[in-house]
Design a protein around this motif. Structure first.
Motif, PDB file in Angstrom:
ATOM      1  N   ILE A   1      15.839 -90.000  50.471  1.00 29.16           N
ATOM      2  CA  ILE A   1      15.748 -88.899  51.433  1.00 29.16           C
ATOM      3  C   ILE A   1      14.287 -88.468  51.591  1.00 29.16           C
ATOM      4  CG2 ILE A   1      16.333 -86.468  51.820  1.00 29.16           C
ATOM      5  CD1 ILE A   1      19.097 -87.054  50.673  1.00 29.16           C
ATOM      6  N   LEU A   2      13.582 -88.361  50.468  1.00 32.06           N
ATOM      7  CA  LEU A   2      12.170 -87.963  50.564  1.00 32.06           C
ATOM      8  C   LEU A   2      11.369 -89.006  51.338  1.00 32.06           C
ATOM      9  CD1 LEU A   2      11.410 -86.384  47.086  1.00 32.06           C
ATOM     10  CD2 LEU A   2      11.802 -85.248  49.268  1.00 32.06           C
TER      11      LEU A   2
ATOM     12  N   SER B   1      19.079 -89.964  56.243  1.00 34.73           N
ATOM     13  CA  SER B   1      19.091 -88.969  55.171  1.00 34.73           C
ATOM     14  C   SER B   1      20.407 -88.208  55.144  1.00 34.73           C
ATOM     15  CB  SER B   1      17.924 -87.992  55.346  1.00 34.73           C
ATOM     16  OG  SER B   1      16.723 -88.649  55.004  1.00 34.73           O
TER      17      SER B   1
ATOM     18  N   TRP C   1      25.358 -89.416  46.608  1.00 36.32           N
ATOM     19  CA  TRP C   1      25.247 -88.744  45.307  1.00 36.32           C
ATOM     20  C   TRP C   1      26.234 -89.196  44.261  1.00 36.32           C
ATOM     21  CZ3 TRP C   1      21.003 -86.235  44.842  1.00 36.32           C
ATOM     22  CH2 TRP C   1      20.416 -85.707  45.990  1.00 36.32           C
TER      23      TRP C   1
ATOM     24  N   ALA D   1      17.143 -83.231  49.867  1.00 36.40           N
ATOM     25  CA  ALA D   1      16.908 -83.941  48.607  1.00 36.40           C
ATOM     26  C   ALA D   1      17.220 -83.065  47.405  1.00 36.40           C
ATOM     27  CB  ALA D   1      15.472 -84.442  48.540  1.00 36.40           C
TER      28      ALA D   1
ATOM     29  N   THR E   1      22.973 -90.357  53.629  1.00 35.20           N
ATOM     30  CA  THR E   1      22.753 -90.413  52.179  1.00 35.20           C
ATOM     31  C   THR E   1      23.220 -89.128  51.501  1.00 35.20           C
ATOM     32  OG1 THR E   1      20.885 -91.890  52.476  1.00 35.20           O
ATOM     33  CG2 THR E   1      20.976 -90.686  50.402  1.00 35.20           C
ATOM     34  N   LEU E   2      22.957 -88.000  52.179  1.00 36.55           N
ATOM     35  CA  LEU E   2      23.342 -86.712  51.607  1.00 36.55           C
ATOM     36  C   LEU E   2      24.837 -86.663  51.331  1.00 36.55           C
ATOM     37  CD1 LEU E   2      22.553 -83.758  50.904  1.00 36.55           C
ATOM     38  CD2 LEU E   2      22.978 -83.179  53.280  1.00 36.55           C
TER      39      LEU E   2
ATOM     40  N   HIS F   1      14.240 -82.397  55.079  1.00 38.15           N
ATOM     41  CA  HIS F   1      14.513 -83.489  54.141  1.00 38.15           C
ATOM     42  C   HIS F   1      14.388 -83.016  52.697  1.00 38.15           C
ATOM     43  CE1 HIS F   1      14.915 -87.063  56.765  1.00 38.15           C
ATOM     44  NE2 HIS F   1      14.295 -86.266  57.619  1.00 38.15           N
TER      45      HIS F   1
ATOM     46  N   SER G   1      19.216 -91.359  45.799  1.00 36.81           N
ATOM     47  CA  SER G   1      19.378 -90.478  46.958  1.00 36.81           C
ATOM     48  C   SER G   1      18.142 -89.610  47.155  1.00 36.81           C
ATOM     49  CB  SER G   1      20.618 -89.603  46.781  1.00 36.81           C
ATOM     50  OG  SER G   1      21.773 -90.416  46.748  1.00 36.81           O
ATOM     51  N   ILE G   2      17.677 -88.995  46.082  1.00 34.27           N
ATOM     52  CA  ILE G   2      16.490 -88.135  46.198  1.00 34.27           C
ATOM     53  C   ILE G   2      15.316 -88.962  46.702  1.00 34.27           C
ATOM     54  CG2 ILE G   2      14.816 -86.741  44.924  1.00 34.27           C
ATOM     55  CD1 ILE G   2      17.054 -85.855  43.087  1.00 34.27           C
TER      56      ILE G   2
END
Ligand SMILES: [Zn+2]
Length: 440
Positions: free
Chosen positions: A158-159, A136, A144, A248, A139-140, A244, A154-155
């Motif tokens: 991450i979730l 995550s 994006w 997100a 990804t953060l 997380h 991404s959202i």
């Protein structure tokens, strides 16, 4: 062939069973090039088929999970005759009583390209939490920046990582049962008993009945039912989920605030254009504030008297004596300008105004083929013929053919009737067009 590679797929690709999806892909590409009959001199179609078959399974996260967990199958007889090793975590290498096969996602974006890469393996709960957090965070920072897929992927990723990644219940149940037998073979009856208790609820009927039988046997052998419940190491803390969630939504939240602040300081409703969010006119709550902003700007000259519904705007090619009619019922909360455009020449043969929640009609449309377009906005400019700012534009689907028919007693013309709905999903599904296309 290794224990955890029952059909030798990993061996065929020359990778370890805990290899990442990336490793598998590049190993496959390299080997495919070396063995493909078209590209290599020392080609071997047998070898090529072998690595292709392996790649087909191992490149699909769920099929790979199934393959990996199929390695872990044992019977109670085996547990009685040989010592079975319990399943190890592919990260830390420790034996773990309640493993899971988990897939986490990392999103990488490069402006217009976004890729989502699975990171997978058999994990102990501790390593899984670490891996989820790591994926995550990566990804953060890297996910994006791609349009338009980056934020969406991404959202989602991450979730998903925050809620334990993607895992397959039946694969997990298979491994728990395997471990029950492994600990039985090693004489750890209490742990075997606790795992068998869990396996009684497995969705696989065979596992469930075998487990029930083992539970009964172990109780007779002295297993303590009061210690038959294992703590679930997979339960995540509220803090873990919340971190997380924050990842997100923190970044898109910041972006949304920035865009909001931008639009407040620049021209109103500019953000409606081109976002494609509204397939029909916006509702009054989205609409009215911008009217007030426009009105409070003294430097912009607006139309002094708003036209009536059905009032023609600019020159037209309508006939004064005969022709077809067009009626527009404007059920939206914004005023609309309607254009009748000839299909071939694209010229506008008539434009007219319809106020919000009113009906406007024109007559005298000559025979021909037409598309009907509309735009809505808040205020008309000084000419009273166009919006200061088009908030959205669309056209009704299909081309209308208007043809006058004559019978011996009368001349028949057409009346077209459309409704602009305030809500999406009305019975006519309009197509969005750009403000430029409307103004042409
Ligand atoms: Zn581990």
């Amino acid at each position: 062939m290794a224990d955890n590679d029952p059909q030798g797929f990993y061996e065929a690709l020359g990778v370890k069973s805990c290899a990442t999806a990336e490793d598998i892909k590049s190993a496959y590409r390299k080997l495919a090039k070396e063995t493909h009959p078209d590209t290599s001199q020392n080609a071997s179609s047998e070898k090529f088929h072998r690595i292709s078959a392996a790649y087909e399974i191992l490149s699909d996260p769920l099929r790979r999970a199934e393959y990996d967990s199929s390695a872990y199958q044992a019977s109670e007889q085996e547990a009685g005759t040989r010592v079975i090793d319990p399943i190890c975590c592919s990260r830390c290498g420790q034996a773990t009583a309640q493993p899971r096969y988990v897939v986490f996602y990392r999103v990488y974006s490069f402006i217009i390209m976004t890729t989502r890469r699975p990171v997978q393996g058999i994990f102990c709960a501790k390593c899984a939490k670490k891996e989820g957090l790591k994926s995550s965070i990566i990804t953060l920072f890297t996910g994006w920046w791609g349009v338009p897929g980056g934020p969406i992927y991404s959202i989602g990723s991450i979730l998903r990582n925050g809620f334990g990644g993607k895992h397959d219940r039946s694969a997990d149940e298979g491994m728990i049962w395997y471990n029950a037998l492994a600990f039985l073979s090693r004489g750890n009856l209490q742990l075997s008993y606790a795992l068998a208790m869990r396996s009684r609820k497995a969705s696989d009927k065979n596992i469930a009945s075998d487990a029930a039988e083992l539970v009964a046997q172990l109780e007779r052998a002295g297993a303590d039912p009061r210690q038959g419940k294992l703590r679930d190491p997979w339960r995540t803390s509220i803090l873990y989920g919340a971190s997380h969630m924050l990842m997100a939504f923190a970044l898109p939240g910041t972006l949304a605030l920035t865009i909001f602040a931008e639009t407040q300081s620049s021209r109103p409703s500019a953000n409606y254009i081109g976002t494609g969010l509204y397939s029909s006119p916006p509702s009054s709550t989205q609409y009215r504030p911008s009217t007030q902003i426009a009105a409070s700007k003294p430097s912009v000259l607006t139309c002094a008297s708003v036209p009536n519904s059905g009032q023609l705007l600019g020159p037209n090619q309508l006939s004064a004596t005969n022709g077809h009619s067009l009626e527009i019922r404007n059920g939206s909360s914004g005023d609309a300008i309607i254009k009748v455009r000839a299909e071939l020449s694209k010229t506008v043969i008539a434009a007219f105004f319809v106020r919000s929640n009113q009906t406007g009609q024109i007559t005298g449309i000559p025979d021909g083929r037409y598309t009907v377009q509309y735009a809505y906005g808040d205020a008309l400019d000084i000419s009273c013929q166009r919006f200061l700012q088009v908030a959205g534009a669309g056209q009704f689907p299909g081309v209308e053919t208007l043809q006058t028919e004559q019978t011996t007693t009368q001349i028949i013309t057409h009346v077209l009737s459309y409704t602009l709905y305030a809500v999406p999903n009305g019975n006519v599904r309009p197509q969005n067009i750009s403000a430029q296309d409307f103004e042409r």
